[in-house]
Each structure stands twice: as C-alpha cells, then as structure tokens.
Scaffold this motif. Structure first.
Motif, PDB file in Angstrom:
ATOM      1  N   GLU A 149       0.856  -1.191   0.000  1.00 40.42           N
ATOM      2  CA  GLU A 149       0.000   0.000   0.000  1.00 40.42           C
ATOM      3  C   GLU A 149       0.885   1.232   0.000  1.00 40.42           C
ATOM      4  O   GLU A 149       1.884   1.289   0.713  1.00 40.42           O
ATOM      5  CB  GLU A 149      -0.906  -0.011   1.230  1.00 40.42           C
ATOM      6  N   GLY A 150       0.523   2.234  -0.792  1.00 46.12           N
ATOM      7  CA  GLY A 150       1.305   3.463  -0.826  1.00 46.12           C
ATOM      8  C   GLY A 150       1.002   4.287  -2.049  1.00 46.12           C
ATOM      9  O   GLY A 150       0.023   4.046  -2.769  1.00 46.12           O
ATOM     10  N   ALA A 151       1.849   5.295  -2.278  1.00 44.93           N
ATOM     11  CA  ALA A 151       1.686   6.172  -3.440  1.00 44.93           C
ATOM     12  C   ALA A 151       2.021   5.412  -4.714  1.00 44.93           C
ATOM     13  O   ALA A 151       2.942   4.596  -4.750  1.00 44.93           O
ATOM     14  CB  ALA A 151       2.578   7.389  -3.297  1.00 44.93           C
ATOM     15  N   MET A 152       1.267   5.707  -5.772  1.00 47.48           N
ATOM     16  CA  MET A 152       1.450   5.019  -7.045  1.00 47.48           C
ATOM     17  C   MET A 152       1.872   6.006  -8.128  1.00 47.48           C
ATOM     18  O   MET A 152       1.704   7.223  -7.989  1.00 47.48           O
ATOM     19  CB  MET A 152       0.152   4.315  -7.453  1.00 47.48           C
ATOM     20  N   ALA A 153       2.383   5.444  -9.217  1.00 48.67           N
ATOM     21  CA  ALA A 153       2.848   6.283 -10.319  1.00 48.67           C
ATOM     22  C   ALA A 153       1.717   7.111 -10.908  1.00 48.67           C
ATOM     23  O   ALA A 153       1.934   8.194 -11.444  1.00 48.67           O
ATOM     24  CB  ALA A 153       3.484   5.418 -11.406  1.00 48.67           C
ATOM     25  N   CYS A 154       0.473   6.609 -10.785  1.00 49.86           N
ATOM     26  CA  CYS A 154      -0.682   7.324 -11.332  1.00 49.86           C
ATOM     27  C   CYS A 154      -1.121   8.469 -10.430  1.00 49.86           C
ATOM     28  O   CYS A 154      -2.042   9.205 -10.777  1.00 49.86           O
ATOM     29  CB  CYS A 154      -1.843   6.356 -11.541  1.00 49.86           C
ATOM     30  N   GLY A 155      -0.493   8.606  -9.256  1.00 52.71           N
ATOM     31  CA  GLY A 155      -0.827   9.696  -8.350  1.00 52.71           C
ATOM     32  C   GLY A 155      -1.812   9.314  -7.274  1.00 52.71           C
ATOM     33  O   GLY A 155      -2.081  10.119  -6.377  1.00 52.71           O
ATOM     34  N   GLU A 156      -2.371   8.098  -7.340  1.00 46.78           N
ATOM     35  CA  GLU A 156      -3.312   7.658  -6.318  1.00 46.78           C
ATOM     36  C   GLU A 156      -2.570   6.939  -5.193  1.00 46.78           C
ATOM     37  O   GLU A 156      -1.385   6.620  -5.321  1.00 46.78           O
ATOM     38  CB  GLU A 156      -4.389   6.775  -6.938  1.00 46.78           C
ATOM     39  N   PHE A 157      -3.287   6.660  -4.125  1.00 43.21           N
ATOM     40  CA  PHE A 157      -2.684   6.044  -2.938  1.00 43.21           C
ATOM     41  C   PHE A 157      -3.569   4.902  -2.482  1.00 43.21           C
ATOM     42  O   PHE A 157      -4.791   5.030  -2.444  1.00 43.21           O
ATOM     43  CB  PHE A 157      -2.554   7.075  -1.812  1.00 43.21           C
ATOM     44  N   GLY A 158      -2.955   3.775  -2.141  1.00 46.78           N
ATOM     45  CA  GLY A 158      -3.724   2.648  -1.640  1.00 46.78           C
ATOM     46  C   GLY A 158      -3.038   1.342  -1.952  1.00 46.78           C
ATOM     47  O   GLY A 158      -1.896   1.317  -2.417  1.00 46.78           O
ATOM     48  N   PRO A 159      -3.720   0.219  -1.721  1.00 47.16           N
ATOM     49  CA  PRO A 159      -3.133  -1.089  -2.034  1.00 47.16           C
ATOM     50  C   PRO A 159      -3.076  -1.313  -3.539  1.00 47.16           C
ATOM     51  O   PRO A 159      -4.019  -0.962  -4.262  1.00 47.16           O
ATOM     52  CB  PRO A 159      -4.092  -2.067  -1.349  1.00 47.16           C
ATOM     53  N   GLY A 160      -2.000  -1.879  -3.999  1.00 46.38           N
ATOM     54  CA  GLY A 160      -1.840  -2.137  -5.431  1.00 46.38           C
ATOM     55  C   GLY A 160      -0.394  -2.079  -5.886  1.00 46.38           C
ATOM     56  O   GLY A 160      -0.067  -2.540  -6.976  1.00 46.38           O
ATOM     57  N   ARG A 161       0.485  -1.518  -5.044  1.00 44.91           N
ATOM     58  CA  ARG A 161       1.905  -1.442  -5.404  1.00 44.91           C
ATOM     59  C   ARG A 161       2.533  -2.826  -5.407  1.00 44.91           C
ATOM     60  O   ARG A 161       2.211  -3.673  -4.577  1.00 44.91           O
ATOM     61  CB  ARG A 161       2.662  -0.570  -4.395  1.00 44.91           C
ATOM     62  N   LEU A 162       3.444  -3.048  -6.361  1.00 47.95           N
ATOM     63  CA  LEU A 162       4.188  -4.305  -6.361  1.00 47.95           C
ATOM     64  C   LEU A 162       4.968  -4.426  -5.061  1.00 47.95           C
ATOM     65  O   LEU A 162       5.648  -3.479  -4.651  1.00 47.95           O
ATOM     66  CB  LEU A 162       5.152  -4.335  -7.548  1.00 47.95           C
ATOM     67  N   PRO A 163       4.878  -5.583  -4.378  1.00 44.18           N
ATOM     68  CA  PRO A 163       5.729  -5.764  -3.196  1.00 44.18           C
ATOM     69  C   PRO A 163       7.190  -5.523  -3.547  1.00 44.18           C
ATOM     70  O   PRO A 163       7.620  -5.771  -4.677  1.00 44.18           O
ATOM     71  CB  PRO A 163       5.475  -7.226  -2.804  1.00 44.18           C
ATOM     72  N   GLU A 164       7.951  -5.020  -2.594  1.00 44.43           N
ATOM     73  CA  GLU A 164       9.359  -4.749  -2.857  1.00 44.43           C
ATOM     74  C   GLU A 164      10.093  -6.039  -3.225  1.00 44.43           C
ATOM     75  O   GLU A 164       9.711  -7.125  -2.764  1.00 44.43           O
ATOM     76  CB  GLU A 164      10.003  -4.104  -1.636  1.00 44.43           C
ATOM     77  N   PRO A 165      11.134  -5.939  -4.044  1.00 45.08           N
ATOM     78  CA  PRO A 165      11.862  -7.154  -4.454  1.00 45.08           C
ATOM     79  C   PRO A 165      12.311  -8.012  -3.270  1.00 45.08           C
ATOM     80  O   PRO A 165      12.286  -9.245  -3.350  1.00 45.08           O
ATOM     81  CB  PRO A 165      13.060  -6.588  -5.225  1.00 45.08           C
ATOM     82  N   GLU A 166      12.694  -7.371  -2.172  1.00 44.33           N
ATOM     83  CA  GLU A 166      13.119  -8.138  -0.998  1.00 44.33           C
ATOM     84  C   GLU A 166      11.983  -8.997  -0.447  1.00 44.33           C
ATOM     85  O   GLU A 166      12.204 -10.124   0.018  1.00 44.33           O
ATOM     86  CB  GLU A 166      13.642  -7.193   0.090  1.00 44.33           C
ATOM     87  N   ALA A 167      10.748  -8.456  -0.489  1.00 47.29           N
ATOM     88  CA  ALA A 167       9.598  -9.217   0.009  1.00 47.29           C
ATOM     89  C   ALA A 167       9.278 -10.387  -0.917  1.00 47.29           C
ATOM     90  O   ALA A 167       8.930 -11.486  -0.454  1.00 47.29           O
ATOM     91  CB  ALA A 167       8.387  -8.304   0.153  1.00 47.29           C
ATOM     92  N   ILE A 168       9.370 -10.153  -2.223  1.00 48.34           N
ATOM     93  CA  ILE A 168       9.122 -11.249  -3.171  1.00 48.34           C
ATOM     94  C   ILE A 168      10.193 -12.321  -3.014  1.00 48.34           C
ATOM     95  O   ILE A 168       9.906 -13.524  -3.017  1.00 48.34           O
ATOM     96  CB  ILE A 168       9.089 -10.713  -4.616  1.00 48.34           C
ATOM     97  N   PHE A 169      11.435 -11.880  -2.865  1.00 49.64           N
ATOM     98  CA  PHE A 169      12.523 -12.836  -2.699  1.00 49.64           C
ATOM     99  C   PHE A 169      12.334 -13.642  -1.414  1.00 49.64           C
ATOM    100  O   PHE A 169      12.602 -14.856  -1.375  1.00 49.64           O
ATOM    101  CB  PHE A 169      13.864 -12.106  -2.681  1.00 49.64           C
TER     102      PHE A 169
END
Length: 391
Positions: A149-169
């Motif tokens: 959850e956080g700020a997105m490239a489209c300017g909106e805020f909320g859940p939808g951001r790709l988990p950080e690479p460290e979290a995926i790893f």
C-alpha cells in the motif's frame, strides 16, 4: 541449484524485476526470464539477460524454440514460476486459462508451483472482477501475494503497489525452505477491532490497533505456515506471504472465519464487538434526548469455532482485561472451549502501543511473560504453537 522462471508483466513496476533477478542470482539461484509484450515497454531483454546470465524469451512464435516445444520445456524445467509484476490483465488471463502468448501458454502448460506478485492501480485491485480472479487463482493453488500500500505512479494512494523485491525474494525463499516448523500447516488469525454501524457515519468500536495480530500473522508466515488473516478495519500493511481478508463487522468476521476453515490452528486475536445495533438508514439527528440503541449480541466467534465440526486442532483466544486479568482469562478459556487464552492488561497504552505483557493460560497452568515488543510476543507464541502442533 534452484531454478526460477520469472515472468515480467507489463506495468511501470517491471523495473523492480531487475532487482529481483539480482537477489536470486546473488544466492545462487538460476533465473530464466520471460518478458511479455507489455513488460518490454518498461525493461529490455538485454537488461534481463545481462542480470540473469540467461537467454530472455519474448514470443511464442520463435521457430527454433518452438520446434523443440520451448514453452513446454520452460514451464517444466523450473522449480518455481514467479510472475512479477502480475498486472490486472495478466491475472485475469491466468484465471481464465488463456494461452494467447508465451507467458499464459507456459502457465497453462505447467504443473510447477506459481507465485504471483500483483501490481496495479488501487481501483483495479479493489474491483470485484480482480477479487474474483485472485480468488480463482488461490483456489487453483497459486500463491498470490498481497500488494503493498502506498503512493502510485498514477498519483493515487492505496493497495496495489508491487511488493518490494526483498519481500518477493523472501516469499521465494520460504517456498524453497519447506523446513519451517509450521510448513504445511494452515493457521487462521483474526486481528484488529470490528466496527458496528449505528448510522451511516457512526459506529461502535474499540481501541484495538491490530498490531499484535498482524505481528502473529507475520511470525507464522516466517515459520512456514500458510496464513489466512481476517482483519478488521486497520491501517496496517499486509505481512509478506499472508492472505488477508478485510471485514468491518463482527458478523462479517464470523462468516470469513467459517469460510477459511479447515485450519490446523486458529489464533483469535481480534477485539470483536460484543453487540451490534439495527443501523439507521440516515444519520441520526441530535434531539432533546439521546437515541435509544437496542443492542443485539454478536456471534461468539471463539466459542463458535470450539463447537464447529471443523474445529482447529489448536484454538487460541485472546483476553483483553483491565482487572483480575488471569482470573478472567482462566474463566474465559473454560467458558469458550479454547485450548489456550493469551491474556493482557489493556488499562495502559497496550492498545495501539508497540509492547505487550501477556499471560499464557493453558490447561496445565499460567505462564507470565515479561514485557516484550509485540513482534517478540508473536515469535514466542508461534514457537509454542509449533511445538503443540508437532505433538
């Protein structure tokens, strides 16, 4: 050597796939990348090839590769297929069983475990169609991470951001570890408060922050468990590797808990409202006297689980008390039919704070734990749960 097949979907977050490749290679994993047409708009085959030290595959129509049934070989040779970013479109095509490009064709042709890391606009993630598609994938045995959850490239805020690479790893490592003390176990956790509407703008609630329940869910995932977290209305990020179901009311939480069964253990941390009222359709106006609110008992989730035919092997409840903590918790364990009760004194700043002092009440006695950060309380409790489920 563990072999990863990484499918890079078409989203602005595709650039994070480069760091994910680097993390995997750093620990000796072999990585082969499949770059979708959309993904190629954000990262290049040359970049992924240089980082992975392997050929990058981009099309189903490569004559040489397909003469050797390349998509079949790609899908069968990997130990784990990772889809990152998994866009709304790619998730929809996976759920629909499409096979109209290299990525979806190899996903349909594989029996290899699949891990998907979603990335999309918040409204896309929250759309009913995406929820259905994610539920379908999870029902098919695909692990779908929760987005950040956080700020997105489209300017909106909320859940939808790709988990950080460290979290995926970390999720990849958990998949391969398979040796955690709770590996193969399904554990159900509830956390946070519930909100019981009075009218469209008011509700009955409590001060629970959800921090302890979320910490327990995170510790369970770290121990290798498959975790379903039923969360009341809290503003906390979903722990890595945890499946989260958001609810508002006690009745919705009870339904979500029942739907998540069977489970090997259930840890009922949520501070569930004891009563609800018949909510007014419009905002109640101030009058000469306060409105009369007729309170109706909510479902008793803990007692209901104890009586359920699918009762978890280990049932743990929480007791938030302000006086006679151990005495009340001991009575609650018997009354509710729980195996353990974790009791704490919430008369200070425990609700919303970062530390907790608990008493573990079991059939054999009471353990008094020293004041600890909530994350440490969670790890200690999970250690006890692992021992109990191993017996």
């Amino acid at each position: 050597m563990k072999r990863i097949l990484l499918i890079v979907g078409g989203g602005i977050a595709a650039y994070k796939a480069c760091e994910l490749v680097r993390l995997c290679r750093k620990t000796g994993m072999a990585v082969t990348c499949v770059l979708t047409d959309g993904g190629a708009h954000f990262v290049t085959p040359m970049t992924l090839a240089a980082l992975s030290e392997n050929k990058v595959y981009t099309t189903l129509w490569d004559l040489k590769d397909e003469a050797e049934m390349g998509h079949i070989q790609l899908s069968r040779q990997a130990d784990l297929i990772v889809v990152a970013p998994a866009t709304a479109d790619l998730i929809a095509r996976m759920a629909g069983g499409h096979a109209d490009d290299l990525a979806t064709t190899l996903l349909l042709a594989t029996d290899t475990p699949v891990l998907a890391a979603p990335a999309m606009n918040v409204r896309m993630w929250q759309h009913a169609a995406t929820a259905r598609n994610v539920a379908t994938l999870r029902g098919d045995g695909i692990t779908v991470m929760e987005p950040d959850e956080g700020a997105m490239a489209c300017g909106e805020f909320g859940p939808g951001r790709l988990p950080e690479p460290e979290a995926i790893f970390a999720a990849i490592e958990r998949h391969f570890a398979g040796t955690g003390p709770l590996s193969g176990k399904h554990v159900l956790v509830t956390a946070g408060p519930t909100h019981e509407p009075i009218d469209p703008v008011r509700y009955i609630a409590n001060r629970s922050s959800g921090k302890q329940g979320f910490a327990i869910a995170a510790a369970l995932a770290e121990a290798g468990a498959r975790v379903t977290l039923v969360a009341g209305p809290v503003a906390l990020p979903t722990p890595s590797g945890v499946t989260r179901i958001d609810v508002e009311t006690a009745r919705a939480m009870a339904d979500a808990v029942a739907a998540a069964l069977p489970a090997d253990a259930a840890i009922m941390v949520a501070a569930v409202a004891d009563w609800h009222v018949a909510a007014a359709a419009q905002k109640l106006k101030k009058g000469d006297a306060p409105p009369a609110l007729a309170l109706t008992p909510n479902p008793d989730i803990l007692a209901g689980l104890a009586a359920n035919q699918q009762r978890p092997r280990l049932l743990v409840g929480f007791a938030a008390e302000t006086e006679r903590v151990v005495e009340h918790a001991t009575a609650k364990r018997t009354r509710k039919g729980a195996d353990w009760i974790v009791a704490n004194d919430v008369s200070g700043d425990v609700m919303g704070g970062d530390r907790n002092t608990v008493h573990l009440v079991t059939a054999t006695g009471v353990e008094d734990w020293e004041p600890l950060p909530k994350a440490d309380v969670a790890r200690r409790l999970v250690q006890r749960i692992a021992v109990a489920l191993a017996d």
